[in-house]
Design a protein around this motif. Structure first.
Motif, PDB file in Angstrom:
ATOM      1  N   TYR A   1      22.337 -80.223 -19.608  1.00 11.13           N
ATOM      2  CA  TYR A   1      22.300 -78.901 -19.002  1.00 11.13           C
ATOM      3  C   TYR A   1      21.573 -77.897 -19.900  1.00 11.13           C
ATOM      4  N   LEU A   2      21.888 -77.901 -21.195  1.00 11.67           N
ATOM      5  CA  LEU A   2      21.273 -76.948 -22.122  1.00 11.67           C
ATOM      6  C   LEU A   2      19.759 -77.099 -22.165  1.00 11.67           C
ATOM      7  N   ARG A   3      19.268 -78.309 -21.990  1.00 18.80           N
ATOM      8  CA  ARG A   3      17.820 -78.555 -22.008  1.00 18.80           C
ATOM      9  C   ARG A   3      17.108 -77.962 -20.800  1.00 18.80           C
ATOM     10  N   THR A   4      17.861 -77.587 -19.760  1.00 21.97           N
ATOM     11  CA  THR A   4      17.256 -77.002 -18.563  1.00 21.97           C
ATOM     12  C   THR A   4      17.198 -75.478 -18.630  1.00 21.97           C
ATOM     13  N   LEU A   5      17.865 -74.879 -19.610  1.00 23.81           N
ATOM     14  CA  LEU A   5      17.940 -73.426 -19.712  1.00 23.81           C
ATOM     15  C   LEU A   5      16.684 -72.830 -20.338  1.00 23.81           C
ATOM     16  N   THR A   6      16.417 -71.593 -19.966  1.00 20.07           N
ATOM     17  CA  THR A   6      15.365 -70.836 -20.621  1.00 20.07           C
ATOM     18  C   THR A   6      16.011 -69.708 -21.411  1.00 20.07           C
ATOM     19  N   LEU A   7      15.241 -69.098 -22.264  1.00 21.55           N
ATOM     20  CA  LEU A   7      15.757 -68.008 -23.093  1.00 21.55           C
ATOM     21  C   LEU A   7      16.281 -66.859 -22.239  1.00 21.55           C
ATOM     22  N   SER A   8      15.630 -66.585 -21.134  1.00 18.65           N
ATOM     23  CA  SER A   8      16.060 -65.482 -20.269  1.00 18.65           C
ATOM     24  C   SER A   8      17.423 -65.735 -19.631  1.00 18.65           C
ATOM     25  N   HIS A   9      17.794 -67.017 -19.446  1.00 14.80           N
ATOM     26  CA  HIS A   9      19.130 -67.344 -18.911  1.00 14.80           C
ATOM     27  C   HIS A   9      20.249 -66.927 -19.855  1.00 14.80           C
ATOM     28  N   LEU A  10      19.956 -66.847 -21.136  1.00 13.60           N
ATOM     29  CA  LEU A  10      20.990 -66.619 -22.152  1.00 13.60           C
ATOM     30  C   LEU A  10      21.049 -65.181 -22.643  1.00 13.60           C
ATOM     31  N   GLU A  11      20.217 -64.309 -22.113  1.00  9.04           N
ATOM     32  CA  GLU A  11      20.147 -62.937 -22.615  1.00  9.04           C
ATOM     33  C   GLU A  11      21.352 -62.108 -22.185  1.00  9.04           C
TER      34      GLU A  11
ATOM     35  N   VAL B   1      20.804 -69.044 -30.865  1.00  4.06           N
ATOM     36  CA  VAL B   1      19.501 -69.376 -30.307  1.00  4.06           C
ATOM     37  C   VAL B   1      18.451 -68.946 -31.317  1.00  4.06           C
ATOM     38  N   GLN B   2      17.567 -69.870 -31.622  1.00  5.88           N
ATOM     39  CA  GLN B   2      16.553 -69.592 -32.642  1.00  5.88           C
ATOM     40  C   GLN B   2      15.192 -69.933 -32.111  1.00  5.88           C
TER      41      GLN B   2
ATOM     42  N   THR C   1      19.944 -78.581 -29.429  1.00  7.33           N
ATOM     43  CA  THR C   1      18.844 -79.093 -28.619  1.00  7.33           C
ATOM     44  C   THR C   1      17.839 -77.979 -28.369  1.00  7.33           C
ATOM     45  N   ASN C   2      16.681 -78.365 -27.867  1.00  6.03           N
ATOM     46  CA  ASN C   2      15.671 -77.364 -27.528  1.00  6.03           C
ATOM     47  C   ASN C   2      15.913 -76.863 -26.107  1.00  6.03           C
ATOM     48  N   LEU C   3      15.422 -75.659 -25.826  1.00  7.78           N
ATOM     49  CA  LEU C   3      15.510 -75.080 -24.488  1.00  7.78           C
ATOM     50  C   LEU C   3      14.288 -75.490 -23.672  1.00  7.78           C
ATOM     51  N   ALA C   4      14.373 -75.288 -22.370  1.00  7.47           N
ATOM     52  CA  ALA C   4      13.250 -75.625 -21.495  1.00  7.47           C
ATOM     53  C   ALA C   4      12.057 -74.707 -21.755  1.00  7.47           C
ATOM     54  N   ALA C   5      12.338 -73.432 -22.007  1.00  8.59           N
ATOM     55  CA  ALA C   5      11.254 -72.488 -22.288  1.00  8.59           C
ATOM     56  C   ALA C   5      11.811 -71.337 -23.110  1.00  8.59           C
ATOM     57  N   PRO C   6      11.141 -70.867 -24.092  1.00  2.56           N
ATOM     58  CA  PRO C   6       9.938 -71.446 -24.687  1.00  2.56           C
ATOM     59  C   PRO C   6      10.270 -72.733 -25.443  1.00  2.56           C
TER      60      PRO C   6
ATOM     61  N   GLY D   1      24.625 -63.354 -19.613  1.00  2.02           N
ATOM     62  CA  GLY D   1      24.060 -64.689 -19.827  1.00  2.02           C
ATOM     63  C   GLY D   1      25.063 -65.619 -20.475  1.00  2.02           C
ATOM     64  N   LEU D   2      25.805 -65.105 -21.464  1.00  5.02           N
ATOM     65  CA  LEU D   2      26.837 -65.925 -22.116  1.00  5.02           C
ATOM     66  C   LEU D   2      27.993 -66.219 -21.166  1.00  5.02           C
ATOM     67  N   GLN D   3      28.333 -65.248 -20.329  1.00  3.49           N
ATOM     68  CA  GLN D   3      29.406 -65.468 -19.363  1.00  3.49           C
ATOM     69  C   GLN D   3      29.011 -66.565 -18.368  1.00  3.49           C
ATOM     70  N   HIS D   4      27.776 -66.512 -17.888  1.00  6.89           N
ATOM     71  CA  HIS D   4      27.300 -67.546 -16.964  1.00  6.89           C
ATOM     72  C   HIS D   4      27.251 -68.914 -17.653  1.00  6.89           C
ATOM     73  N   LEU D   5      26.844 -68.934 -18.911  1.00 11.38           N
ATOM     74  CA  LEU D   5      26.811 -70.184 -19.665  1.00 11.38           C
ATOM     75  C   LEU D   5      28.209 -70.785 -19.746  1.00 11.38           C
ATOM     76  N   ARG D   6      29.195 -69.979 -20.103  1.00 12.08           N
ATOM     77  CA  ARG D   6      30.576 -70.472 -20.206  1.00 12.08           C
ATOM     78  C   ARG D   6      31.082 -70.970 -18.855  1.00 12.08           C
ATOM     79  N   GLU D   7      30.812 -70.207 -17.803  1.00 11.25           N
ATOM     80  CA  GLU D   7      31.256 -70.610 -16.462  1.00 11.25           C
ATOM     81  C   GLU D   7      30.588 -71.905 -16.017  1.00 11.25           C
ATOM     82  N   ASP D   8      29.293 -72.036 -16.265  1.00  6.30           N
ATOM     83  CA  ASP D   8      28.573 -73.256 -15.888  1.00  6.30           C
ATOM     84  C   ASP D   8      29.082 -74.460 -16.665  1.00  6.30           C
ATOM     85  N   LEU D   9      29.303 -74.297 -17.964  1.00 15.91           N
ATOM     86  CA  LEU D   9      29.808 -75.407 -18.775  1.00 15.91           C
ATOM     87  C   LEU D   9      31.226 -75.791 -18.354  1.00 15.91           C
TER      88      LEU D   9
END
Length: 89
Positions: free
Chosen positions: A44-54, A88-89, A4-9, A58-66
């Motif tokens: 949930y993934l559609r609400t994330l921005t690139l900075s959330h995953l840096e 992420v592309q 899916t696409n991210l919220a930003a960019p 960022g990956l630890q928070h992603l795993r915990e949130d999921l």
């Protein structure tokens, strides 16, 4: 895999492949549970921005949130989400 696409960019996309650890006494149809969790993850993934995953944090928070979302959606039948790949592309 979920794509899916991210919220930003707006031109950024995420591809996520994950596994979940289920309770031995899982009630009901696992395929229905899987679909509900997938839909929730995509929302949930559609609400994330690139900075959330840096970075690693960022990956630890992603795993915990999921994991938290999966536990809630499955009423505790899912114990943990294991990230197999994140691109992420």
């Amino acid at each position: 895999p979920l794509v899916t696409n991210l919220a930003a960019p707006k031109e950024a996309w995420i591809r996520l492949q994950a596994s979940v650890l289920l309770d031995k006494d899982t009630n009901g149809d696992v395929s229905v549970l899987r679909k509900k969790v997938e839909d929730d993850f995509l929302s949930y993934l559609r609400t994330l921005t690139l900075s959330h995953l840096e970075g690693g944090i960022g990956l630890q928070h992603l795993r915990e949130d999921l994991t938290e979302r999966a536990r809630t959606r499955s009423k505790g039948q899912i114990h943990e989400v294991i990230l197999e790949s994140v691109v992420v592309q």
